[in-house]
Design an enzyme around this catalytic site. Structure first.
Site, PDB file in Angstrom:
ATOM      1  N   GLU A  91      -0.045 -12.104  14.195  1.00 49.72           N
ATOM      2  CA  GLU A  91      -0.846 -11.762  13.004  1.00 49.72           C
ATOM      3  C   GLU A  91      -1.658 -12.941  12.478  1.00 49.72           C
ATOM      4  OE1 GLU A  91       1.490 -10.452   9.658  1.00 49.72           O
ATOM      5  OE2 GLU A  91      -0.265 -10.068   8.421  1.00 49.72           O
ATOM      6  N   LYS A 149      -1.241  -7.583  14.970  1.00 45.60           N
ATOM      7  CA  LYS A 149      -1.435  -7.142  13.581  1.00 45.60           C
ATOM      8  C   LYS A 149      -2.723  -7.774  13.074  1.00 45.60           C
ATOM      9  CE  LYS A 149       0.973  -6.918   9.181  1.00 45.60           C
ATOM     10  NZ  LYS A 149       2.223  -6.598   8.519  1.00 45.60           N
ATOM     11  N   SER A 208      -3.350  -4.427   5.689  1.00 42.43           N
ATOM     12  CA  SER A 208      -4.298  -3.830   4.732  1.00 42.43           C
ATOM     13  C   SER A 208      -5.078  -4.876   3.945  1.00 42.43           C
ATOM     14  CB  SER A 208      -3.588  -2.872   3.784  1.00 42.43           C
ATOM     15  OG  SER A 208      -2.561  -3.509   3.073  1.00 42.43           O
ATOM     16  N   GLY A 209      -4.508  -6.037   3.714  1.00 41.64           N
ATOM     17  CA  GLY A 209      -5.255  -7.186   3.217  1.00 41.64           C
ATOM     18  C   GLY A 209      -5.847  -7.095   1.812  1.00 41.64           C
ATOM     19  N   GLY A 210      -5.460  -6.114   1.000  1.00 41.06           N
ATOM     20  CA  GLY A 210      -6.022  -6.004  -0.345  1.00 41.06           C
ATOM     21  C   GLY A 210      -6.944  -4.803  -0.501  1.00 41.06           C
ATOM     22  N   ARG A 233       0.871  -3.805   0.975  1.00 35.78           N
ATOM     23  CA  ARG A 233       0.320  -3.308  -0.283  1.00 35.78           C
ATOM     24  C   ARG A 233      -0.172  -1.869  -0.186  1.00 35.78           C
ATOM     25  NH1 ARG A 233      -3.521  -8.343  -1.257  1.00 35.78           N
ATOM     26  NH2 ARG A 233      -3.044  -8.618   0.943  1.00 35.78           N
TER      27      ARG A 233
HETATM   28  O1  FBP Z   1       5.376 -11.996   3.963  1.00 35.76           O
HETATM   29  P1  FBP Z   1       4.306 -12.582   4.819  1.00 35.76           P
HETATM   30  O2  FBP Z   1       4.653 -12.647   6.254  1.00 35.76           O
HETATM   31  O3  FBP Z   1       3.786 -13.869   4.299  1.00 35.76           O
HETATM   32  O4  FBP Z   1       3.106 -11.592   4.787  1.00 35.76           O
HETATM   33  C1  FBP Z   1       2.638 -11.101   3.587  1.00 35.76           C
HETATM   34  C2  FBP Z   1       2.254  -9.694   3.817  1.00 35.76           C
HETATM   35  O5  FBP Z   1       1.238  -9.598   4.748  1.00 35.76           O
HETATM   36  C3  FBP Z   1       1.479  -8.486   5.597  1.00 35.76           C
HETATM   37  O6  FBP Z   1       1.642  -8.978   6.889  1.00 35.76           O
HETATM   38  C4  FBP Z   1       0.335  -7.556   5.463  1.00 35.76           C
HETATM   39  O7  FBP Z   1       0.320  -7.121   4.139  1.00 35.76           O
HETATM   40  P2  FBP Z   1      -0.903  -6.333   3.540  1.00 35.76           P
HETATM   41  O8  FBP Z   1      -0.942  -5.035   4.293  1.00 35.76           O
HETATM   42  O9  FBP Z   1      -0.593  -6.159   2.082  1.00 35.76           O
HETATM   43  O10 FBP Z   1      -2.105  -7.161   3.779  1.00 35.76           O
HETATM   44  C5  FBP Z   1       2.786  -7.853   5.139  1.00 35.76           C
HETATM   45  O11 FBP Z   1       3.587  -7.436   6.191  1.00 35.76           O
HETATM   46  C6  FBP Z   1       3.399  -8.902   4.332  1.00 35.76           C
HETATM   47  O12 FBP Z   1       4.164  -8.426   3.279  1.00 35.76           O
END
Ligand code: FBP
Length: 346
Positions: free
Chosen positions: A173, A215, A257-259, A287
């Site tokens: 990711e 991801k 989803s990133g926001g 999110r």
């Molecule tokens: O906890 P991490 O690994 O820092 O990642 C933060 C968040 O980013 C993600 O990889 C993606 O989250 P979003 O879909 O909110 O962008 C989540 O799995 C995770 O909660």
């Protein structure tokens, strides 16, 4: 299994508030989003809510856990890992140790966690984890510098190799943050560079591509760009990126989803699966899967059933989207609320 999706069962988005390990969970402050104190009991209550909705496994195939969760039980004393397995959901584990400033860069960050990773992963496997996740980020407004991209790609590649060596499927990711005023073309350009380097270093580290999951961020304009993109435009750029950069041996692509708002993330995924593409692209949202659920719960036991319904609603909507069969008719207005926060850090 109706979908190949991933549920992040971390408690709340902000790592600094909620902790990522059993030791790191700070008791305060209160979470900004629902005003609840950060205690192990509250985290346990929320995680119990998340893993127990009957039928969740029809829509969700894997859950990414914090280390704390991997060893935790529900409020009724059942191991969370066992409940997930009963639901048909594969438990996974976040193994990176988070972001720190990258000295020598343009105020960018790098992701820690390679030291001791092999022995930690061996223990996680014993505890029931079957896949791992490592999230690093790339910032467009801050560059990205050659150094930051190289560091992100190299870290992901080392992590992927070590995970496979310990029997865990690595989720790779490199999140390209939404921050910025740039247009979609610029995101596309940066994403191509990031994925090219990531695969270059994964090949150098002898990572088996058939045994990884990706991801990625969707290719969208920066969150502060005035020209917004339709789901069809996002789908077109994102699929072009995958076609150019992802080898066909890679078996699974689950977007973050990133926001984006809950509905936006679902619509974009749906558009990708309506366009011709050789993949079956799916979701690994935090999110965009949990926002309404979390707010509905608000820490109150009497809201658990309604919050579980909200979670199932989003899980089902995204499950349909990964088949290209979703429509946004009847979605609540709050599900369309944008969740982007400038300089948001987990
Ligand atoms: O906890 P991490 O690994 O820092 O990642 C933060 C968040 O980013 C993600 O990889 C993606 O989250 P979003 O879909 O909110 O962008 C989540 O799995 C995770 O909660």
């Amino acid at each position: 299994m109706a979908s190949a999706t991933l549920l992040k069962s971390s408690f709340l988005p902000k790592k600094a508030e909620w902790g990522t390990t059993r030791q790191a969970a700070a008791p305060k402050p209160v979470t900004a989003s629902i005003g609840l104190e950060n205690t192990e009991a509250n985290r346990q209550a929320y995680r119990t809510l998340l893993v127990t909705p009957p039928g969740l496994g029809n829509y969700i195939s894997g859950a990414i856990l914090f280390e704390e969760t991997l060893y935790q039980s529900t409020v009724d004393g059942k191991k969370i890992v066992d409940i997930l397995v009963e639901q048909g959901i594969v438990p996974g584990i976040k193994v990176d140790k988070g972001l720190v400033p990258l000295v020598g860069s343009n105020d960018e960050s790098w992701c820690q966690g390679l030291d001791g990773l092999a022995s930690r992963e061996a223990a996680y496997y014993q505890q029931g984890a079957r896949f791992a996740k490592w999230r690093t980020v790339v910032s467009i407004p801050n560059g990205p510098s050659e150094l930051a991209v190289k560091e992100a790609a190299w870290g992901l590649a080392r992590y992927a190799a070590i995970s496979q060596d310990n029997g865990l499927v690595p989720i790779v990711e490199p999140e390209i943050m939404l921050d910025g005023e740039h247009g979609i073309e610029r995101t596309f350009e940066v994403a191509q560079k990031v994925w090219a380097e990531t695969f270059y270093y994964m090949a150098q580290n002898n990572v088996m591509f058939e045994g990884i999951l990706l991801k990625p961020s969707m290719v969208t304009p920066g969150a502060e760009c005035k020209d917004r993109a339709t789901p069809e435009e996002v789908a077109s750029y994102t699929l072009k990126l995958l076609q150019r950069r992802i080898p066909p041996s890679v078996p699974g692509i689950m977007f973050l989803s990133g926001g984006q708002s809950e509905v936006e993330a679902t619509l974009n995924l749906n558009a990708m699966n309506q366009a011709p593409n050789p993949w079956h692209v799916s979701f690994s949202y935090a999110r965009a899967l949990q926002n309404t659920c979390l707010k509905t719960w608000g820490g109150r036991p009497e809201n658990v059933a309604a919050a579980q319904e909200a979670l199932l609603l989003r899980a089902k909507a995204n499950s349909l989207a990964q088949l290209g069969k979703y429509t946004s008719d009847g979605e609540a207005a709050e599900a369309s609320e944008n969740m982007f926060v400038k300089n948001y850090s987990y």
